[in-house]
Design an enzyme around this catalytic site. Structure first.
Site, PDB file in Angstrom:
ATOM      1  N   PRO A   1      24.185  40.056  44.627  1.00 50.28           N
ATOM      2  CA  PRO A   1      24.381  40.976  45.743  1.00 50.28           C
ATOM      3  C   PRO A   1      25.784  41.588  45.686  1.00 50.28           C
ATOM      4  O   PRO A   1      26.757  40.881  45.403  1.00 50.28           O
ATOM      5  CB  PRO A   1      24.206  40.102  46.996  1.00 50.28           C
ATOM      6  CG  PRO A   1      24.270  38.694  46.536  1.00 50.28           C
ATOM      7  CD  PRO A   1      24.022  38.656  45.055  1.00 50.28           C
TER       8      PRO A   1
ATOM      9  N   GLY B   1      31.710  39.118  47.666  1.00 53.21           N
ATOM     10  CA  GLY B   1      32.698  38.170  47.143  1.00 53.21           C
ATOM     11  C   GLY B   1      32.141  37.290  46.051  1.00 53.21           C
ATOM     12  O   GLY B   1      32.696  36.238  45.742  1.00 53.21           O
TER      13      GLY B   1
ATOM     14  N   SER C   1      30.325  40.642  41.856  1.00 59.34           N
ATOM     15  CA  SER C   1      29.366  41.613  41.328  1.00 59.34           C
ATOM     16  C   SER C   1      30.040  42.678  40.458  1.00 59.34           C
ATOM     17  O   SER C   1      29.577  42.971  39.353  1.00 59.34           O
ATOM     18  CB  SER C   1      28.621  42.265  42.503  1.00 59.34           C
ATOM     19  OG  SER C   1      27.899  43.369  42.069  1.00 59.34           O
ATOM     20  N   SER C   2      31.158  43.236  40.922  1.00 59.31           N
ATOM     21  CA  SER C   2      31.768  44.343  40.164  1.00 59.31           C
ATOM     22  C   SER C   2      32.255  43.858  38.803  1.00 59.31           C
ATOM     23  O   SER C   2      32.012  44.522  37.784  1.00 59.31           O
ATOM     24  CB  SER C   2      32.908  44.988  40.960  1.00 59.31           C
ATOM     25  OG  SER C   2      33.964  44.074  41.176  1.00 59.31           O
ATOM     26  N   ALA C   3      32.889  42.694  38.745  1.00 56.02           N
ATOM     27  CA  ALA C   3      33.378  42.181  37.463  1.00 56.02           C
ATOM     28  C   ALA C   3      32.218  41.804  36.543  1.00 56.02           C
ATOM     29  O   ALA C   3      32.258  42.046  35.329  1.00 56.02           O
ATOM     30  CB  ALA C   3      34.279  40.967  37.686  1.00 56.02           C
TER      31      ALA C   3
ATOM     32  N   ASP D   1      38.337  37.040  38.607  1.00 55.75           N
ATOM     33  CA  ASP D   1      36.913  37.389  38.570  1.00 55.75           C
ATOM     34  C   ASP D   1      36.473  37.682  37.134  1.00 55.75           C
ATOM     35  O   ASP D   1      35.426  37.218  36.683  1.00 55.75           O
ATOM     36  CB  ASP D   1      36.636  38.629  39.429  1.00 55.75           C
ATOM     37  CG  ASP D   1      36.544  38.300  40.911  1.00 55.75           C
ATOM     38  OD1 ASP D   1      36.994  37.215  41.299  1.00 55.75           O
ATOM     39  OD2 ASP D   1      36.023  39.136  41.669  1.00 55.75           O
TER      40      ASP D   1
HETATM   41  O1  PMV Z   1      35.928  39.659  46.530  1.00 48.68           O
HETATM   42  P1  PMV Z   1      35.939  39.341  45.079  1.00 48.68           P
HETATM   43  O2  PMV Z   1      34.781  38.569  44.586  1.00 48.68           O
HETATM   44  O3  PMV Z   1      36.185  40.601  44.247  1.00 48.68           O
HETATM   45  O4  PMV Z   1      37.249  38.400  44.818  1.00 48.68           O
HETATM   46  C1  PMV Z   1      38.564  38.906  44.987  1.00 48.68           C
HETATM   47  C2  PMV Z   1      39.585  37.836  44.719  1.00 48.68           C
HETATM   48  C3  PMV Z   1      41.014  38.239  45.143  1.00 48.68           C
HETATM   49  O5  PMV Z   1      41.842  37.098  44.878  1.00 48.68           O
HETATM   50  C4  PMV Z   1      41.086  38.541  46.624  1.00 48.68           C
HETATM   51  C5  PMV Z   1      41.555  39.438  44.381  1.00 48.68           C
HETATM   52  C6  PMV Z   1      41.940  39.155  42.933  1.00 48.68           C
HETATM   53  O6  PMV Z   1      42.279  40.143  42.267  1.00 48.68           O
HETATM   54  O7  PMV Z   1      41.940  38.007  42.482  1.00 48.68           O
END
Ligand code: PMV
Length: 339
Positions: free
Chosen positions: A124, A128, A131-133, A175
């Site tokens: 999804p 968090g 997904s994008s990575a 990520d």
């Molecule tokens: O929200 P996500 O799954 O893209 O995780 C971001 C993690 C952060 O520490 C907030 C940003 C980062 O660049 O590590």
């Protein structure tokens, strides 16, 4: 040895667990290319990792994304659940996905080649869960393979980071490393190492149904740090310290200590300004459901929580409890002891 992970979906649909030992495995036969990556959950260190503190994350290998790529005459195109069309007309919010294709074409020395990319994702978006990575990882592997190149882990990482920069400015790289890992990851100074796990541990993830806003949350932490540097640095230090504590607790299989550290991390993240009432609601529900601890995971301001279950059976109860508390989707993820 890396720990094995198992995750089960509780969304009324089956999630296909992929068997590839390299989470980002791809074929390098010119003309066809496949790439694979997985969801991840950050157990400790989100936000603090942007400021050089360590972090702990686990890939959720049973929630995969696959990309297929083949060279074509004419313009590059993308087909996914979110968009089907030319890459040069991709909507703004999918710019990171377009950036992944372009970065991979540049890397194989074919910047203006046509390529048809198809993305199939179980992850999804904006929750968090990376997904994008993960989409970027699958795409860069598939596109480079379509032109006969197998990327090294570091090359692949740099390309994922190009897409991640388009997603949220200055990503830490956590990520990008976690979505191609095969076991729990300790992330420090830009490098990921496999974390030892001393006993089985089961985590439950639950979606708030509210879209996470990583870019906004990262910017809010930066702004707060400019305003109140001592306060924010103390919180970042505390979050880094909790990651270090959790590393030891994971190493000894001490689930209660991991849970207690999660409770503390949730409070510190809330003080950083990345919480949300929907996250607090599910964290509280996890605790009344008997979780050993719970916190938001990822960028925050929406997205998912992660909780520590007492054991695998309790994880099933906790998933049901969180669904009853209003979570639209919840999963359990089991971590075996390292051998
Ligand atoms: O929200 P996500 O799954 O893209 O995780 C971001 C993690 C952060 O520490 C907030 C940003 C980062 O660049 O590590």
């Amino acid at each position: 040895m890396p720990s094995s992970l198992d995750a089960r979906a509780h969304r009324g649909e089956a999630v296909t667990a992929a068997a590839a030992p390299d989470a980002a495995a791809g074929s390098a036969v010119p003309g066809t290319g496949t790439g694979r990556a997985t969801a991840k959950t950050i157990l400790f260190g989100e936000h603090a990792v942007v400021y050089g503190r360590p972090a702990v994350a686990v890939p959720i290998t049973a929630i995969p994304v696959t990309a297929l790529a083949r060279p074509v005459e004419g313009p590059a195109s993308l087909r996914s659940a979110l968009y089907h069309g030319r890459l040069d007309r991709i909507p703004e919010r999918l710019r990171p996905t377009g950036a992944a294709v372009s970065a991979a074409l540049d890397a194989v020395g074919r910047p203006s080649s046509g390529v048809a990319v198809e993305v199939r994702s179980e992850i999804p978006a904006e929750r968090g869960l990376g997904s994008s990575a993960a989409v970027a990882a699958a795409i860069v592997t598939a596109v480079s393979a379509a032109f006969g190149r197998t990327l090294s882990a570091d090359e692949r990482h740099e390309l994922i980071q190009i897409a991640e920069r388009a997603a949220h400015g200055r990503p830490s790289g956590l990520d990008a490393r976690s979505v191609v890992a095969t076991g729990p990851v300790w992330f420090e100074d830009g490098a990921a190492t496999t974390l030892a796990v001393g006993g089985p541990m089961t985590f439950v993830l639950a979606d708030t149904g509210v879209a996470g806003r990583t870019r906004e949350a990262v910017a809010a932490v930066r702004a707060l740090r400019e305003e109140r540097p001592a306060h924010v640095d103390a919180l970042l230090e505390r979050l880094g310290g909790l990651a270090a504590q959790a590393r030891v607790a994971l190493g000894t299989g001490d689930a209660a200590s991991v849970g207690a550290a999660m409770d503390d991390a949730h409070a510190a993240l809330d003080m950083l300004g990345v919480g949300d009432p929907a996250l607090d609601h599910l964290v509280a529900a996890a605790r009344t459901g008997g979780a050993l601890g719970a916190k938001l995971t990822g960028g925050g301001r929406g997205g998912c929580i992660v909780a520590v279950a007492r054991d695998a059976d309790h994880a099933d109860d906790l998933v049901a409890h969180l669904r009853a508390a209003g979570s639209p989707a919840a999963w359990s993820t089991h971590l075996e002891a390292s051998r």
